[in-house]
Every structure is written in structure tokens, then in C-alpha cells.
Design a protein around this motif. Structure first.
Motif, PDB file in Angstrom:
ATOM      1  N   PHE A   9      12.994 -46.404  39.138  1.00 30.22           N
ATOM      2  CA  PHE A   9      12.659 -45.673  37.909  1.00 30.22           C
ATOM      3  C   PHE A   9      12.660 -46.589  36.687  1.00 30.22           C
ATOM      4  O   PHE A   9      11.714 -46.624  35.915  1.00 30.22           O
ATOM      5  N   PHE A  10      13.736 -47.365  36.503  1.00 32.23           N
ATOM      6  CA  PHE A  10      13.854 -48.197  35.304  1.00 32.23           C
ATOM      7  C   PHE A  10      12.774 -49.287  35.261  1.00 32.23           C
ATOM      8  O   PHE A  10      12.412 -49.760  34.193  1.00 32.23           O
ATOM      9  N   ASP A  11      12.264 -49.685  36.430  1.00 31.12           N
ATOM     10  CA  ASP A  11      11.210 -50.709  36.477  1.00 31.12           C
ATOM     11  C   ASP A  11       9.835 -50.160  36.134  1.00 31.12           C
ATOM     12  O   ASP A  11       8.932 -50.914  35.797  1.00 31.12           O
ATOM     13  N   GLY A  55       8.616 -50.302  32.165  1.00 34.74           N
ATOM     14  CA  GLY A  55      10.024 -50.432  32.519  1.00 34.74           C
ATOM     15  C   GLY A  55      10.913 -50.613  31.306  1.00 34.74           C
ATOM     16  O   GLY A  55      10.454 -50.891  30.204  1.00 34.74           O
ATOM     17  N   THR A  56      12.210 -50.404  31.524  1.00 39.16           N
ATOM     18  CA  THR A  56      13.204 -50.610  30.472  1.00 39.16           C
ATOM     19  C   THR A  56      14.194 -51.660  30.951  1.00 39.16           C
ATOM     20  O   THR A  56      14.403 -51.812  32.157  1.00 39.16           O
ATOM     21  N   PRO A  57      14.814 -52.401  30.023  1.00 40.13           N
ATOM     22  CA  PRO A  57      15.773 -53.433  30.428  1.00 40.13           C
ATOM     23  C   PRO A  57      16.958 -52.810  31.167  1.00 40.13           C
ATOM     24  O   PRO A  57      17.661 -51.967  30.623  1.00 40.13           O
ATOM     25  N   GLN A  58      17.161 -53.219  32.414  1.00 39.23           N
ATOM     26  CA  GLN A  58      18.269 -52.672  33.197  1.00 39.23           C
ATOM     27  C   GLN A  58      19.580 -53.252  32.696  1.00 39.23           C
ATOM     28  O   GLN A  58      19.678 -54.438  32.412  1.00 39.23           O
ATOM     29  N   GLY A  59      20.568 -52.402  32.601  1.00 37.57           N
ATOM     30  CA  GLY A  59      21.871 -52.826  32.115  1.00 37.57           C
ATOM     31  C   GLY A  59      22.003 -52.752  30.607  1.00 37.57           C
ATOM     32  O   GLY A  59      23.083 -52.909  30.062  1.00 37.57           O
ATOM     33  N   GLY A  60      20.893 -52.512  29.908  1.00 37.56           N
ATOM     34  CA  GLY A  60      20.949 -52.390  28.460  1.00 37.56           C
ATOM     35  C   GLY A  60      21.567 -51.065  28.057  1.00 37.56           C
ATOM     36  O   GLY A  60      21.407 -50.060  28.754  1.00 37.56           O
ATOM     37  N   PRO A  61      22.259 -51.008  26.919  1.00 39.34           N
ATOM     38  CA  PRO A  61      22.919 -49.764  26.507  1.00 39.34           C
ATOM     39  C   PRO A  61      21.944 -48.641  26.150  1.00 39.34           C
ATOM     40  O   PRO A  61      22.295 -47.485  26.198  1.00 39.34           O
ATOM     41  N   LEU A  62      20.712 -48.984  25.821  1.00 38.90           N
ATOM     42  CA  LEU A  62      19.733 -47.975  25.430  1.00 38.90           C
ATOM     43  C   LEU A  62      18.993 -47.383  26.628  1.00 38.90           C
ATOM     44  O   LEU A  62      18.481 -46.269  26.556  1.00 38.90           O
ATOM     45  N   SER A  63      18.944 -48.104  27.751  1.00 40.03           N
ATOM     46  CA  SER A  63      18.150 -47.660  28.900  1.00 40.03           C
ATOM     47  C   SER A  63      18.540 -46.277  29.431  1.00 40.03           C
ATOM     48  O   SER A  63      17.657 -45.456  29.695  1.00 40.03           O
ATOM     49  N   PRO A  64      19.839 -45.951  29.617  1.00 36.29           N
ATOM     50  CA  PRO A  64      20.168 -44.599  30.105  1.00 36.29           C
ATOM     51  C   PRO A  64      19.724 -43.499  29.149  1.00 36.29           C
ATOM     52  O   PRO A  64      19.278 -42.443  29.581  1.00 36.29           O
ATOM     53  N   LEU A  65      19.832 -43.750  27.847  1.00 32.75           N
ATOM     54  CA  LEU A  65      19.396 -42.757  26.859  1.00 32.75           C
ATOM     55  C   LEU A  65      17.887 -42.547  26.946  1.00 32.75           C
ATOM     56  O   LEU A  65      17.395 -41.413  26.944  1.00 32.75           O
ATOM     57  N   LEU A  66      17.135 -43.641  27.069  1.00 27.93           N
ATOM     58  CA  LEU A  66      15.681 -43.533  27.195  1.00 27.93           C
ATOM     59  C   LEU A  66      15.297 -42.832  28.493  1.00 27.93           C
ATOM     60  O   LEU A  66      14.333 -42.071  28.529  1.00 27.93           O
ATOM     61  N   ALA A  67      16.064 -43.067  29.555  1.00 26.62           N
ATOM     62  CA  ALA A  67      15.811 -42.381  30.824  1.00 26.62           C
ATOM     63  C   ALA A  67      15.988 -40.871  30.656  1.00 26.62           C
ATOM     64  O   ALA A  67      15.197 -40.079  31.180  1.00 26.62           O
ATOM     65  N   ASN A  68      17.016 -40.458  29.912  1.00 25.06           N
ATOM     66  CA  ASN A  68      17.233 -39.027  29.674  1.00 25.06           C
ATOM     67  C   ASN A  68      16.077 -38.416  28.900  1.00 25.06           C
ATOM     68  O   ASN A  68      15.642 -37.297  29.188  1.00 25.06           O
ATOM     69  N   VAL A  69      15.561 -39.141  27.909  1.00 22.71           N
ATOM     70  CA  VAL A  69      14.410 -38.646  27.145  1.00 22.71           C
ATOM     71  C   VAL A  69      13.211 -38.500  28.070  1.00 22.71           C
ATOM     72  O   VAL A  69      12.496 -37.497  28.048  1.00 22.71           O
ATOM     73  N   MET A  70      13.012 -39.502  28.930  1.00 20.14           N
ATOM     74  CA  MET A  70      11.862 -39.504  29.835  1.00 20.14           C
ATOM     75  C   MET A  70      11.940 -38.367  30.851  1.00 20.14           C
ATOM     76  O   MET A  70      10.937 -37.750  31.184  1.00 20.14           O
ATOM     77  N   LEU A  71      13.134 -38.076  31.348  1.00 19.79           N
ATOM     78  CA  LEU A  71      13.280 -37.089  32.419  1.00 19.79           C
ATOM     79  C   LEU A  71      13.544 -35.669  31.925  1.00 19.79           C
ATOM     80  O   LEU A  71      13.626 -34.747  32.729  1.00 19.79           O
ATOM     81  N   ASP A  72      13.660 -35.487  30.607  1.00 21.52           N
ATOM     82  CA  ASP A  72      13.977 -34.168  30.064  1.00 21.52           C
ATOM     83  C   ASP A  72      12.930 -33.123  30.460  1.00 21.52           C
ATOM     84  O   ASP A  72      13.276 -32.002  30.838  1.00 21.52           O
ATOM     85  N   GLU A  73      11.656 -33.470  30.381  1.00 23.79           N
ATOM     86  CA  GLU A  73      10.602 -32.504  30.731  1.00 23.79           C
ATOM     87  C   GLU A  73      10.651 -32.137  32.210  1.00 23.79           C
ATOM     88  O   GLU A  73      10.375 -30.993  32.580  1.00 23.79           O
TER      89      GLU A  73
END
Length: 195
Positions: A9-11, A55-73
Motif C-alpha cells: 500500500f505505502f509503495d 507511494g509515501t515514505p515508509q517509516g515517516g511520521p506523516l505516512s500513517p496519517l496520509l494512509a488514513n486519509v487515503m483509506l477513509d472513503e
């Protein structure tokens, strides 16, 4: 039961779709530019920086937050289809607090020099609101809510009103429930304060 495996997913996060979803929530061009720069920052591979288009930088502090935004819908679509999944991951309140505690302490230490006290205060308030909603979901029925709130020292009128609106977890957690599940209540549970 629904099992969803988001392989790599993050890639594979599409930057344009993610930025579009952020724009629907955030009306600040500066923040959007900053997130775009974060996403486009490139990848170091064998000592050479390579451009990144997804993709988003893995291990970055912002990546989980961006994943939540992406998966909200996607979450909303599952709910629309009648699929439920309790936001606590099946844990009781002590388990939720224990897991949340490590994240909150990490954020606090990582961002402790940030000059944004108002933001941290709003985040603290939102987290307590979310924890109150989770507690109401755990209790499920109005009769259980009524009984548990009285045990915690709620006024009779407060317990009745919250129990009468037993399915309105989010709304209930921001109003009358604040008089019972106060900041001190969360301090005793071990929830760290960010502000």
C-alpha cells in the motif's frame, strides 16, 4: 468477516488522488504544498536519489496519517454496505489507551519543539472525544451506558440523556459525556497530554 490485504500500500499510493482528498479536508495551500513536497522527496537507492511518482515514505511520521486519509472513503463504503468493525481493534479501553500511549509519547517527543500549542490542544481534545466515543461503542446499549455512567458519578439527567441517544456515539462524546469523562478521568487511565 472481511479480510482486506493492501499489498504494498505505502509503495503504491497515487499522489494526485491523495492530494485531492487532502484538499477536500484542508483549506490551506501552504500545507498542501508541504505535503506534496514530502511525497515528491525521492528515494535513496544505493547512494543515488531517485524520483518518486507514487507511494509515501515508509517509516515517516506523516505516512500513517496520509494512509488514513487515503483509506477513509473505503472505510465509509464498507460501512455503507453494512459491514461493521469496532475502531478499538477488539480491545477494551485499557488496551486502547496502552496502544495509543506509545504513539502519543512518540509524537510528543518527536515534535516537542514545534511552536504550535493551539494545534496540540485541539489534538488532545479530539483524542479524548474519540476515546469517549469508543467507550460508548463498547457499552453498546442505552441500559449499559446508563448503568456505567452512574457508576462513574454522572448526574442522573446526564446518564438518562446519553442513554436515550445511545446510537449517537460521536455526538454524545462531545457534549454531556465531558462532565463525566473529564481530562482527569483520562489522566487516571494513563492517557498522556500533548499540550
Amino acid at each position: 468477516m472481511v479480510d482486506v490485504d493492501l499489498s504494498k500500500f505505502f509503495d503504491r499510493v497515487n499522489h494526485d488522488i491523495l492530494i485531492d482528498r487532502l484538499r477536500k479536508r484542508i483549506n490551506d495551500a501552504g500545507i498542501i504544498r508541504l505535503v506534496r513536497a514530502y511525497l515528491n522527496s525521492g528515494i535513496m537507492h544505493h547512494g543515488v536519489v531517485q524520483a518518486r511518482s507514487e507511494g509515501t515514505p515508509q517509516g515517516g511520521p506523516l505516512s500513517p496519517l496520509l494512509a488514513n486519509v487515503m483509506l477513509d472513503e473505503e472505510d465509509k463504503e464498507l460501512e455503507r454496505r453494512g459491514l461493521r468493525y469496532r475502531s478499538s481493534g477488539g480491545r477494551g479501553m485499557p488496551g486502547v489507551v496502552q496502544r495509543l500511549r506509545s504513539y502519543m509519547l512518540g509524537w510528543k517527543w518527536y515534535f516537542q519543539l514545534a511552536q504550535t500549542p493551539g494545534f496540540w490542544q485541539r489534538l488532545d481534545e479530539w483524542l479524548r472525544h474519540w476515546l469517549r466515543a469508543i467507550q460508548l461503542k463498547h457499552w453498546k446499549r442505552g441500559t449499559t451506558m446508563y448503568r456505567e455512567l452512574l457508576k462513574r458519578g454522572a448526574a442522573l439527567s446526564v446518564a438518562k440523556q446519553v442513554a436515550a441517544n445511545s446510537r449517537r456515539w460521536w455526538r454524545n462524546s462531545d457534549r454531556l459525556l465531558k462532565t463525566v469523562m473529564t481530562i482527569g478521568y483520562f489522566d487516571r487511565l494513563g492517557v498522556p497530554r500533548l499540550s
